[in-house]
Design a protein around this motif. Structure first.
Motif, PDB file in Angstrom:
ATOM      1  N   ALA A  81       0.840  -1.063  -0.206  1.00 15.50           N
ATOM      2  CA  ALA A  81      -0.308  -0.002   0.303  1.00 15.50           C
ATOM      3  C   ALA A  81       0.380   1.422   0.021  1.00 15.50           C
ATOM      4  O   ALA A  81       1.246   1.980   0.917  1.00 15.50           O
ATOM      5  CB  ALA A  81      -0.960   0.418   1.214  1.00 15.50           C
ATOM      6  N   ILE A  82       1.621   1.250  -1.512  1.00 18.04           N
ATOM      7  CA  ILE A  82       2.328   3.179  -1.108  1.00 18.04           C
ATOM      8  C   ILE A  82       1.497   3.764  -2.405  1.00 18.04           C
ATOM      9  O   ILE A  82       0.970   3.149  -3.133  1.00 18.04           O
ATOM     10  CB  ILE A  82       3.748   3.135  -1.426  1.00 18.04           C
ATOM     11  N   GLU A  83       1.965   4.423  -2.535  1.00 12.61           N
ATOM     12  CA  GLU A  83       2.547   5.734  -4.025  1.00 12.61           C
ATOM     13  C   GLU A  83       3.354   6.524  -4.440  1.00 12.61           C
ATOM     14  O   GLU A  83       4.502   6.619  -2.545  1.00 12.61           O
ATOM     15  CB  GLU A  83       1.335   6.735  -3.126  1.00 12.61           C
ATOM     16  N   GLU A  84       3.816   5.960  -4.730  1.00 18.17           N
ATOM     17  CA  GLU A  84       5.587   6.699  -5.745  1.00 18.17           C
ATOM     18  C   GLU A  84       5.155   7.849  -6.617  1.00 18.17           C
ATOM     19  O   GLU A  84       4.310   8.234  -7.211  1.00 18.17           O
ATOM     20  CB  GLU A  84       6.125   5.866  -6.439  1.00 18.17           C
ATOM     21  N   ARG A  85       5.406   9.185  -5.585  1.00 15.27           N
ATOM     22  CA  ARG A  85       5.528  10.548  -5.436  1.00 15.27           C
ATOM     23  C   ARG A  85       7.297  11.079  -5.953  1.00 15.27           C
ATOM     24  O   ARG A  85       8.117  10.896  -5.837  1.00 15.27           O
ATOM     25  CB  ARG A  85       4.764  11.393  -5.118  1.00 15.27           C
ATOM     26  N   ALA A  86       7.487  11.993  -6.590  1.00 14.93           N
ATOM     27  CA  ALA A  86       8.021  12.905  -7.029  1.00 14.93           C
ATOM     28  C   ALA A  86       9.577  12.315  -5.690  1.00 14.93           C
ATOM     29  O   ALA A  86      10.607  13.476  -5.316  1.00 14.93           O
ATOM     30  CB  ALA A  86       7.896  14.443  -7.849  1.00 14.93           C
TER      31      ALA A  86
ATOM     32  N   HIS B 151       5.583   6.844  -0.698  1.00 18.91           N
ATOM     33  CA  HIS B 151       4.624   7.441   0.777  1.00 18.91           C
ATOM     34  C   HIS B 151       3.589   6.472   1.018  1.00 18.91           C
ATOM     35  O   HIS B 151       3.136   5.026  -0.575  1.00 18.91           O
ATOM     36  CB  HIS B 151       3.851   8.796   0.201  1.00 18.91           C
ATOM     37  N   TRP B 152       3.871   5.466   2.354  1.00 13.30           N
ATOM     38  CA  TRP B 152       3.263   4.793   3.175  1.00 13.30           C
ATOM     39  C   TRP B 152       1.646   4.920   3.307  1.00 13.30           C
ATOM     40  O   TRP B 152       1.616   5.846   4.214  1.00 13.30           O
ATOM     41  CB  TRP B 152       4.493   4.272   3.885  1.00 13.30           C
ATOM     42  N   ARG B 153       0.981   3.849   3.304  1.00  9.59           N
ATOM     43  CA  ARG B 153       0.044   3.934   3.982  1.00  9.59           C
ATOM     44  C   ARG B 153       0.062   3.409   5.284  1.00  9.59           C
ATOM     45  O   ARG B 153      -0.150   4.143   6.179  1.00  9.59           O
ATOM     46  CB  ARG B 153      -1.500   2.954   3.440  1.00  9.59           C
ATOM     47  N   ALA B 154       0.607   3.116   5.380  1.00 11.01           N
ATOM     48  CA  ALA B 154       1.504   2.127   6.974  1.00 11.01           C
ATOM     49  C   ALA B 154       2.462   0.603   6.990  1.00 11.01           C
ATOM     50  O   ALA B 154       3.085   0.122   6.115  1.00 11.01           O
ATOM     51  CB  ALA B 154       0.172   1.007   7.486  1.00 11.01           C
TER      52      ALA B 154
END
Length: 163
Positions: A124-129, A133-136
């Protein structure tokens, strides 16, 4: 190699402090732990285990990272304006309990990422610049360092929320 499990978990309440920190200055991050326990005790709260480091954003291990240093509690409790409350979300987690204490964590995280990829697990991650970013993503220390001063014997649990 570390053994990995998939666990279904309920949400967990915590009290803590969010900071931006670097591994080279980890002592500054760790300095929050006794402050949280002291404030919790002063507010009449009871900890439900060792400190939990919640990683929210990370680019590389040499860059500053956004984390919350927290202590698990049975239910939300306000312990002062310098402290936050929240929950670690419920869900399915990839979990490891490696041997070797905090010095083994870098290798464990690399192994967990590889293992998750091989198993087709979606973290559960989002890759950004500005990084991942981890949800947990958590590391909970299960050994009291005052009872066991040898870091290599500390028990640590690493958990990643899955989608």
């Amino acid at each position: 190699m570390t053994e990995f499990t998939i666990e279904e978990r309920a949400e967990r309440s915590w009290v803590g402090v969010s900071v931006t920190g670097e591994l080279v200055h980890w002592d500054r991050v760790n300095a929050h732990v006794p402050q949280i326990y002291a404030a919790l005790a002063a507010a009449g709260g009871v900890p439900e285990g060792g400190p939990i480091y919640q990683y929210h954003r990370m680019q590389t291990v040499s860059d500053p990272m956004d984390i919350t240093v927290s202590v698990p509690v049975g239910a939300r409790i306000e312990i002062g304006e310098d402290f936050e409350t929240g929950v670690i979300p419920a869900g399915r987690y990839l979990v490891a309990r490696p041997e070797g204490g905090p010095d083994a964590l870098g290798q464990v995280h690399r192994e967990m990422w590889r293992w998750a990829g091989v198993q087709g697990l979606d973290l559960a991650i989002e890759e950004r610049a500005d990084g991942i970013h981890w949800r947990a993503r958590t590391e909970q220390f299960l050994t009291d360092p005052q009872a066991e001063p040898d870091r290599s014997k500390w028990a640590v649990e690493v958990a990643y929320l899955l989608r």
